[in-house]
Design an enzyme around this catalytic site. Structure first.
Site, mmCIF file in Angstrom:
data_model
loop_
_atom_site.group_PDB
_atom_site.id
_atom_site.type_symbol
_atom_site.label_atom_id
_atom_site.label_comp_id
_atom_site.label_asym_id
_atom_site.label_seq_id
_atom_site.Cartn_x
_atom_site.Cartn_y
_atom_site.Cartn_z
ATOM 1 N N LYS A 185 6.894 -33.376 9.657
ATOM 2 C CA LYS A 185 7.063 -33.558 8.214
ATOM 3 C C LYS A 185 7.790 -34.886 8.020
ATOM 4 O O LYS A 185 9.001 -34.972 8.208
ATOM 5 C CB LYS A 185 7.879 -32.405 7.619
ATOM 6 C CG LYS A 185 8.045 -32.471 6.106
ATOM 7 C CD LYS A 185 6.763 -32.124 5.376
ATOM 8 C CE LYS A 185 6.959 -32.102 3.862
ATOM 9 N NZ LYS A 185 5.732 -31.727 3.135
ATOM 10 N N THR B 261 11.233 -33.503 0.429
ATOM 11 C CA THR B 261 11.975 -33.776 -0.802
ATOM 12 C C THR B 261 12.279 -32.471 -1.533
ATOM 13 O O THR B 261 11.598 -31.459 -1.364
ATOM 14 C CB THR B 261 11.178 -34.699 -1.748
ATOM 15 O OG1 THR B 261 9.987 -34.027 -2.181
ATOM 16 C CG2 THR B 261 10.805 -35.999 -1.042
#
Length: 244
Positions: free
Chosen positions: A37, A41
């Site tokens: 990843k 966020t």
């Protein structure tokens, strides 16, 4: 296929669940799997992110690596800038993927949002990392109205960058699909210029890990390690099938 990039046509359409299903099937086939990843966020330090969700669903055998975490739920470059943090660059993603690929049979790179979401203020995107890796891209699309446009745009962006769409999956197939969703099954391959490789049922991400791994093969086609049949599924769900 050593590295596979998983990119959506937008946000909240099932990228993580699709990534987990691909990972689960690869592990079941005896392959070692890593999930990368690049930018997480909207998740605070210490909270589980997308990579941890993949492990919950696909099992502890999956290796995960998160390169950066930014607290606000924004595009990676915006989130990094607002947090005063260093953004992620495509070469960092490629370098990390290559290191994982040296020790794993399959590396899955899960993007953030759509293909051309910016990772830095210079405009770098997940597509740039895919180009550095010469990696195929699995496109995860939504089921309903508007998906043909976003899928076409994503496929055109891939080909403009000399990238190959491996295929398209529906990230969340509704329990009671509307007419647009049902018609889109036949049209999505044309929009993507690639085969339909799966349809993950809505709510799959709420299953226990054991149930998820047991059922994953029925959601994805042979190209991704499952037994899902695109032609049979489309014939069953297409408009004419339900009115007959």
């Amino acid at each position: 296929m050593t590295v596979l990039v998983v990119s959506g046509t937008g946000t909240e359409i099932g990228k993580t669940v699709t990534t987990a299903a691909v990972a689960a099937l690869a592990v079941a086939a005896g392959r070692s799997v890593a999930v990368l990843k690049p930018a997480q966020t909207g998740v605070a330090p210490g909270e589980p992110g997308d990579a941890q969700e993949v492990v919950r669903l696909a099992g502890d055998a999956v290796t995960t690596l998160e390169l950066a975490r930014f607290p606000e739920p924004l595009a990676p470059n915006t989130a990094a800038r607002r947090a005063g943090m260093t953004p992620i660059r495509p070469h960092e993603v490629a370098d990390a993927a290559e290191k994982l690929a040296a020790e794993h049979d399959l590396v899955l790179i899960e993007g953030a949002g759509g293909l051309l979401v910016r990772y830095d203020d210079e405009g770098a995107t997940l597509a740039d990392a895919a180009r550095l890796l010469s990696a195929p891209v699995l496109v995860v699309a939504s089921a309903g109205l508007g998906t043909l446009n976003t899928t076409t745009l994503t496929a055109e962006a891939l080909r403009a960058r000399e990238l190959t769409p491996l295929g398209v999956t529906v990230g969340s197939w509704p329990t009671a699909p509307d007419l647009a969703s049902r018609c889109n099954l036949a049209d999505l391959p044309q929009s993507a210029g690639a085969n339909l490789l799966g349809a993950i049922p809505a709510g799959a991400g709420t299953l226990s890990g054991t149930d998820f791994r047991t059922r994953a093969g029925s959601w994805l086609g042979p190209e991704l390690g499952g037994e899902w049949d695109a032609a049979a599924f489309t014939a069953r769900e297409a408009p004419g099938a339900r009115e007959a």
